[in-house]
Scaffold this motif. Structure first.
Motif, PDB file in Angstrom:
ATOM      1  N   PHE A   9      48.119  42.445  37.130  1.00 20.37           N
ATOM      2  CA  PHE A   9      47.944  41.867  35.795  1.00 20.37           C
ATOM      3  C   PHE A   9      49.117  40.959  35.432  1.00 20.37           C
ATOM      4  O   PHE A   9      48.932  39.820  35.005  1.00 20.37           O
ATOM      5  N   ILE A  39      39.602  38.539  40.471  1.00 17.61           N
ATOM      6  CA  ILE A  39      38.919  39.283  39.409  1.00 17.61           C
ATOM      7  C   ILE A  39      39.770  39.302  38.145  1.00 17.61           C
ATOM      8  O   ILE A  39      39.262  39.076  37.040  1.00 17.61           O
ATOM      9  N   MET A  40      41.077  39.545  38.290  1.00 18.45           N
ATOM     10  CA  MET A  40      41.958  39.566  37.130  1.00 18.45           C
ATOM     11  C   MET A  40      42.016  38.192  36.468  1.00 18.45           C
ATOM     12  O   MET A  40      42.055  38.084  35.240  1.00 18.45           O
ATOM     13  N   ILE A  42      39.602  35.966  36.392  1.00 18.83           N
ATOM     14  CA  ILE A  42      38.338  35.802  35.659  1.00 18.83           C
ATOM     15  C   ILE A  42      38.369  36.592  34.358  1.00 18.83           C
ATOM     16  O   ILE A  42      37.961  36.092  33.297  1.00 18.83           O
ATOM     17  N   VAL A  43      38.881  37.824  34.410  1.00 19.59           N
ATOM     18  CA  VAL A  43      38.981  38.656  33.203  1.00 19.59           C
ATOM     19  C   VAL A  43      39.890  37.985  32.173  1.00 19.59           C
ATOM     20  O   VAL A  43      39.558  37.929  30.978  1.00 19.59           O
ATOM     21  N   LEU A  44      41.040  37.461  32.607  1.00 19.27           N
ATOM     22  CA  LEU A  44      41.952  36.787  31.683  1.00 19.27           C
ATOM     23  C   LEU A  44      41.327  35.523  31.105  1.00 19.27           C
ATOM     24  O   LEU A  44      41.511  35.230  29.917  1.00 19.27           O
ATOM     25  N   ILE A  46      38.100  34.945  30.619  1.00 19.38           N
ATOM     26  CA  ILE A  46      37.090  35.376  29.648  1.00 19.38           C
ATOM     27  C   ILE A  46      37.767  35.854  28.367  1.00 19.38           C
ATOM     28  O   ILE A  46      37.317  35.530  27.262  1.00 19.38           O
ATOM     29  N   GLY A  47      38.863  36.588  28.505  1.00 23.39           N
ATOM     30  CA  GLY A  47      39.610  37.040  27.334  1.00 23.39           C
ATOM     31  C   GLY A  47      40.145  35.880  26.513  1.00 23.39           C
ATOM     32  O   GLY A  47      40.108  35.899  25.282  1.00 23.39           O
TER      33      GLY A  47
END
Length: 61
Positions: A9, A39-40, A42-44, A46-47
């Motif tokens: 992260f 993956i991290m 993409i998550v960041l 989207i956030g």
């Protein structure tokens, strides 16, 4: 497991903001798989988009 997730992260966040150190970048590229970083990221992303949508909706209302 939690420390590895936190390291991924923090590394992804630093790269996302453009302040990644060369030493950390080298360590990350020696990792066995880039999938957790992808993956991290993409998550960041989207956030970030959801946060911007929330801020804009609050300003416009």
């Amino acid at each position: 497991m939690l420390t590895k997730l936190l390291r991924i992260f923090m590394s992804t966040l630093a790269a996302f903001l453009g302040v990644q150190t060369e030493q950390n970048r080298q360590r990350d590229f020696q990792s066995s798989s880039p999938l957790p970083f992808i993956i991290m990221g993409i998550v960041l992303a989207i956030g970030l988009v959801l946060t911007l949508i929330f801020i804009v909706s609050q300003v416009l209302s």
